[in-house]
Design an enzyme around this catalytic site. Sequence first.
Site, mmCIF file in Angstrom:
data_model
loop_
_atom_site.group_PDB
_atom_site.id
_atom_site.type_symbol
_atom_site.label_atom_id
_atom_site.label_comp_id
_atom_site.label_asym_id
_atom_site.label_seq_id
_atom_site.Cartn_x
_atom_site.Cartn_y
_atom_site.Cartn_z
ATOM 1 C CG HIS A 137 -2.017 -0.946 1.286
ATOM 2 N ND1 HIS A 137 -1.935 -2.475 1.492
ATOM 3 C CD2 HIS A 137 -3.418 -0.712 1.130
ATOM 4 C CE1 HIS A 137 -2.883 -3.008 1.156
ATOM 5 N NE2 HIS A 137 -4.010 -1.861 1.070
ATOM 6 N N GLY A 188 -0.695 -2.644 -5.821
ATOM 7 C CA GLY A 188 -1.410 -3.503 -5.348
ATOM 8 C C GLY A 188 -2.852 -2.983 -4.949
ATOM 9 C CG HIS A 189 -6.033 -0.790 -2.416
ATOM 10 N ND1 HIS A 189 -6.724 0.050 -3.141
ATOM 11 C CD2 HIS A 189 -6.721 -1.116 -1.490
ATOM 12 C CE1 HIS A 189 -7.957 0.398 -2.675
ATOM 13 N NE2 HIS A 189 -7.816 -0.469 -1.563
ATOM 14 C CG HIS A 273 -10.444 -5.047 -2.585
ATOM 15 N ND1 HIS A 273 -10.401 -3.816 -2.679
ATOM 16 C CD2 HIS A 273 -10.819 -5.223 -1.300
ATOM 17 C CE1 HIS A 273 -10.561 -3.317 -1.451
ATOM 18 N NE2 HIS A 273 -10.745 -4.267 -0.834
ATOM 19 C CD GLU A 325 -12.706 -5.726 2.456
ATOM 20 O OE1 GLU A 325 -11.826 -5.086 1.838
ATOM 21 O OE2 GLU A 325 -13.004 -5.532 3.655
ATOM 22 C CD GLU A 341 -14.984 -1.716 1.979
ATOM 23 O OE1 GLU A 341 -14.474 -2.969 1.410
ATOM 24 O OE2 GLU A 341 -14.137 -0.886 2.347
ATOM 25 C CB CYS A 343 -15.152 1.952 0.697
ATOM 26 S SG CYS A 343 -14.506 3.068 2.055
ATOM 27 C CB CYS A 420 -11.654 2.472 4.494
ATOM 28 S SG CYS A 420 -12.311 1.132 4.598
ATOM 29 C CB CYS A 421 -16.484 2.818 5.485
ATOM 30 S SG CYS A 421 -16.246 1.381 4.416
#
Lengths: 656, 656
Positions: A137, A188-189, A273, A325, A341, A343, A420-421
Amino acid sequence: MSARKVNPISYKSVSISDPFWTKYRNLVRDEVIPYQWDALNDRIEGAAPSRAIRNFRIAAGEEEGEFYGYIFQDSDVAKWLEAVAYSLASSPDPELERLADETIELLNRAQQPDGYLNTYFTIKHPDRRWENERDNHETYCAGHLIEAAVAYYETTGKTQLLNLVCKLADHIDSVYGEEEGKLRGYPGHQEIELALMRLYAVTGEERYAHLSRFFINERGREPHFFKQEADRRAERHGRESLLAEGYYNLYKHNYEYNQSHLPVREQEHAVGHAVRAVYMYAGMADVAAKTGDVSLLEACRRLWDNVTQRQMYITGGIGSNHDGEAFSFDYDLPNDTAYTETCAAIGLVFWAHRMLHLDPDGKYADVIERALYNGTISGMSLDGKSFFYVNPLEVWPEACKRPDKMHVEKVRQKWFGCACCPPNLARMIASLGQYIYSQDENTVHVHQYIGSETTVGLSGQQVRLSLESNYPWDGQIKLTVAPEHKGEFSVAVRIPGWCEGASVFVNGQKVSADARPRKGYLKLTREWDAGDVITLDFPMPVERIYANPKVRTNAGKVAIQRGPIVYCLEQADNGEILPDISLPENAELSARFEPGRLGGVTVVTAEAVRGDSRGWDTTLYGKKKRSKHAAPIQAIPYFAWANRGEGEMLVWIREE
Amino acid sequence: MSARKVNPISYKSVSISDPFWTKYRNLVRDEVIPYQWDALNDRIEGAAPSRAIRNFRIAAGEEEGEFYGYIFQDSDVAKWLEAVAYSLASSPDPELERLADETIELLNRAQQPDGYLNTYFTIKHPDRRWENERDNHETYCAGHLIEAAVAYYETTGKTQLLNLVCKLADHIDSVYGEEEGKLRGYPGHQEIELALMRLYAVTGEERYAHLSRFFINERGREPHFFKQEADRRAERHGRESLLAEGYYNLYKHNYEYNQSHLPVREQEHAVGHAVRAVYMYAGMADVAAKTGDVSLLEACRRLWDNVTQRQMYITGGIGSNHDGEAFSFDYDLPNDTAYTETCAAIGLVFWAHRMLHLDPDGKYADVIERALYNGTISGMSLDGKSFFYVNPLEVWPEACKRPDKMHVEKVRQKWFGCACCPPNLARMIASLGQYIYSQDENTVHVHQYIGSETTVGLSGQQVRLSLESNYPWDGQIKLTVAPEHKGEFSVAVRIPGWCEGASVFVNGQKVSADARPRKGYLKLTREWDAGDVITLDFPMPVERIYANPKVRTNAGKVAIQRGPIVYCLEQADNGEILPDISLPENAELSARFEPGRLGGVTVVTAEAVRGDSRGWDTTLYGKKKRSKHAAPIQAIPYFAWANRGEGEMLVWIREE
C-alpha cells in the site's frame, strides 16, 4: 474519442443548500471530522487506537516508539485532510484549518529527503521500500495524500501539502516507469492512478499523467510484476519470507483480487476487491479522458455495463462477496450475505462521475443518484456517529452469528480499526457539489437535483443558476437561470431514469412534447434572461421494481422505490419474520412524508398479507397451508435502516 | 422409566428382499465394499492415498515407514470391517471373509501388549497417548473398532476381533474413570459411548456399560477436562505446543463444538458438530435404556424435540452450518449453504432407532424413514461409485465457487481423503434389517415397510413374518403372519406420519375404524393362524408440504412429497433458473412410475408457471413485471439428484 466530453464544475464553485443533504454535510462538519480527528489522535475512549498521527511524529524523529496499525494507517490522515479541505470550502473554520496546517507541517517533517513519505517503512523497514507493492500500500497511501493535497490547495490556495506530494510523486516517478532501472510495476491497491490525474490537473505536470497511464498500461502484463517482485524478495530475504507473507495475505496468488489478472484493456468482467476495481476504473477513465485512448474508453464502458447490468444491487451497492470484499460472478447478488462495502458504492460514484464527463449520458448520473441516496449514506447513522462497512439488503439478526454472515453487523459501529468507510463518506459528502452540474462552451448540464447555487461561464458570459427542490421526497424542482444579460445558451436537465411522465416548464410554459430527452437529458436552448425559471415536475408514484430473472434470490420478489429512494421493511415497524410478509400484486402503495420520523422521511404504507402462525410451535413441516390475513406494512428508506436498534430488515419483498 | 421399552430385532434375523433396497444393498456388496478395500490398500488410481492398512503394518513392525493420513485414519479400516460383517450376514462370501480375517490378524499384531491400538500414536508418538482426547480421536477409533468387532462376532461367531477390542476397552477402562489415578475425561469425538453399550450387550461385561455411563456423566463438568488436559500439555511440552494445536484445531476453545459446554442433562439445544452430537445422543439413549435413568431420558427427549422440531431439513438432513459441520440456531435452515453431512443423517437414524426402542412412538420411525429415503442415500450415486459429504437442498452450480458455498459439491466425488461418509452409508445399508421390526413378549412392531422376512418369538411360539411391498412408490403392503400354531398375540403396524386415510385389512376384512392407531401404531390383537394376511393401504397422493414460518428461507415456498419421498427439481428436466418456477396453488400434481428413469423412480409432474425472460438482457432492475406462461415441470426424488451431470437443483419451490 467517440463521445463528446463535458467539463466538471468543481465543488468549490457550488454552494449547497438542500433540505436533504445540508443535514448530512453539517454532520460531516460537526460530527465526523472532529470525531475522526480525535480518533487519529487516540482520544476516543474505548475505541481501537489509531496512532496514525503518532506514527508521523515517530517518523519525523520527534517521538520514540514503534509503528502501530495497518500498513496503510497513513491514509487515514490523508482522508481526514481531504474531507477537511472540502468542508473548509463550504464552511470556513480557522481553528480547523489551523489543525490541518499543523498536520501538514508534521507530514512535512516526516517526509524523507528524497521525497518518500510512509511512516510504516520509515519507522520499521527503511530498507524495504518498494519491494512489495502487491501488499504494502505504499502508492495507495501516496494516492490519498495526493488527493488531499489537491483538495487542500484548491480550497485554501496553500501550497505546502501540494509541494510535498509533488516531491513524493516525483520520487515515485523515479522508482516506477518504462525506463531502464525503474520498476515496471503498478499498485497493489489502486488509487494513485486517479490521484495522479488530479495532481496533473492542478499542476499541469505531464509526468504525473504519464505515470498514471504507465500504471494503467502496465497492469496485468506478463511476465507478471507481482510474481517478479516475489521472486526478488525470495532472493533477497530467503524463500521463507514468502511463506510468512502468506499469513496475512490470503490473496497473494489471486491476481483477480487486485485486477492484475489481465491487461486492463482485456478485462470484461468486474472481478476482485470492489474498491480496488472501481478506483482503477476511475483512473482508467481519467487517462482515457486525457489521452483520447479509445481502447481504454471501450474497456471502461464494457466494465461499466458489466457492473451496472450484472453486478450491482438496487441500492447502488457493489461487491457481493465477503471473501476479498469482492465482486462475484454475474447475477450473484445475495441479499443476506452481501458485502457491498460503503467505500465500494462511494468508489462507484467516483467512477460514474468520470464516465459522465466523458459522455454526458443520464445512465451515469442515474447510478450516481442511486448510490448517493441509498447504498452510500446507509453506511452512516442519522446522527453521524456510527458506521457500517457492510450494507446488506436483508438481515435476520440472529443469523449474523453464522460464520458465513459474521461480516454482517446488526447495528452500526462507532469506529473501525480499519477506518476506511467513515472518512470516505465524509469526503464524498463534503465534496458533493461536484456532482450537480457540468458544462461545455454553450451548455450547462444539470445532473443532480440538490438545492444549490453556482455560476457558470456560458457563451461568453456568467450565468447564475439556483436550484431549489425538496428532492428526494418531492419531484418539483425550480431552477432559476440568471445570465448577466440576455443571451442564447442551453440548459440540459436530466430526466431521471426512474421517471415517467416528466413535465418541464420554462417560465410556466410547458415545453413541447416534441422536445424529447436525448440520452437522459432534455436540452433547453433559447435566449435566456435573468429571472427565467425552469420548473421540472417528476411524478413520484411509489413503484414496484423487479430484478432480472437470473438474480435467483429475488425470484418472485419486488422492491419498493419512490423517486430515487429504495425502501425496506424493518422489524421496528412490521414485527419479526419479515420474509413472511407478501405484497399482493394489486395492493396500493401510499407515500406520506413524516417530518418527525427518522429525521424526516417519506414512509410508504400498504396493505400486505401475512400467514397465520398459530399451531406451528412444535411443527417444522406440515401439509396445511397457513391461512392469510391482511397486514398493514410500513416501508422506510433503505438508507435510514438500523437507526432504532437491532432488528430484521428486508428490501426484496415477496409478491403475490 | 416412564416409557414401555421394546426390543430390537437384529439385522441378522431379518432377510431383506425389497425392490428399492436390494439394489442399494447389492451396490454396497458389489461396489462400495470392494472399492473401499482397494482404497484402504491404495490401489485406486488417481485417488488420494489412504495408507490405512499400511499404517497397521508399520505399527505391527512389519513394514518400515511413516504414519500417513488423518489422526483417525484407523477408523476407515474399522468401518470397512463393520460393513463387511453386515454384508456377510446376508451375502456369505468366503473370499471377503478371508480378507476380513487377515485384516483382523493384522490388527491383532499391531495391538500393543497393554491392549492399546492406534497406529498414529504407536508409530509417531508412543509417549503421547491419552494426552489430548479433545483432538486426538483415540476413543473414536476404538469405538468404531468395537462396533466392527461386535458386528463381526454377531455374524461370523468368530471371537478374535471381539477379544482384541475387549482388551482395548479394558485398557481404556484403566485410563478413564472415577477412581484415583484415572483421567476424569471423555471423548473429543463421541462414538465409543454407544460402541461400549454394544460391547456390553454381547459380552454382558458391566464394566463396559459403566465406562460408557461414566463418559456420558462426566461430560461438560467443571473444572473442564479439555482445559485441564491442555494445561497438562502446556506443562509437559511448553506453552508453544498449545499454539501449534491451534493451527489444525479451529475449535479448540469452542466447547459447544463437541457438546462439552454443559453436562449432558442440562443440554436443551442441539449444538456443535452434528455427527458428534447424534452419536452422543445415541449413547445417552443406550445408557438410559440400560440404567433407567429418567433425567438422561428426559435430556434425550428434549434434544430430540429440538432437532426434529427446529433444526432438521425436510430430507432428514441435520447440521446446517458448514463451519464446524454443525447445528445452528433454531429454524436456521438455509437451503443453498446447508452442510447436512451424510454421516449426520445416518447418525440421526442410529439415535432415532434407540429412541424408538425406549418408547415405540411412530415419530421416531417417521424420522428414520425420512432420513433413509432422502437425506442419507442422497449421499451415494445410483451406481454406488461416488459420494456426497454435503447434501444441500438448493444448488446453483456457478455459485459453488463463492467462498461461502465452496463446501457444496456440484457432483458426487469418487472418494475422500476423510472417508467417513461412504463407509458409514455402507454399514447403514448393510445393517438395514434392524430398522424394520421390534418386539416385546406378545407384540411385534412393524416400523418400516421394507420387503423382508423374519421369525419372532411371540407368546411362546415362533412367528414367521413376511412383508412384501413396492414401497416407497406404492402404499400397498402385504404382511403375512405365520405362527407355528394358532395363538393370540399382537401385530402393531406403523401408520406413517405422512399418511392420511390408511386402511388396514386382515384377511381381506377391513379393520374397524374404531381401532385407532396409538402413537403411530395400529395394534392388531387376535388369534392368528398360519397364512393370515395383513394388508395395508396407505394412499400416496402427491402432497404439498410447508415449512414453519420461522424458517425464513422457505417463506412462500412449498416442497413436494409423495409417501416418504421428498422431491426436487433438476435442471436436466426443467431447464435453468429453477427459482423462477412457481407452482400455482391449484396446480394438479401427478405421479407416474418410470421404470427406465434413474433406476426406476416415480416422477411427479405439474403445470407450473415461469416468467417471460425476453428483453431483460441488459436490464438488471425494471418496473415491468414479467408476463407469465405455463411451464410443465417434472420433479424427481431428492435422493436421485445429481446423477445426470452438473446442474441446478431445488427442493423448495415458490408457490403462487
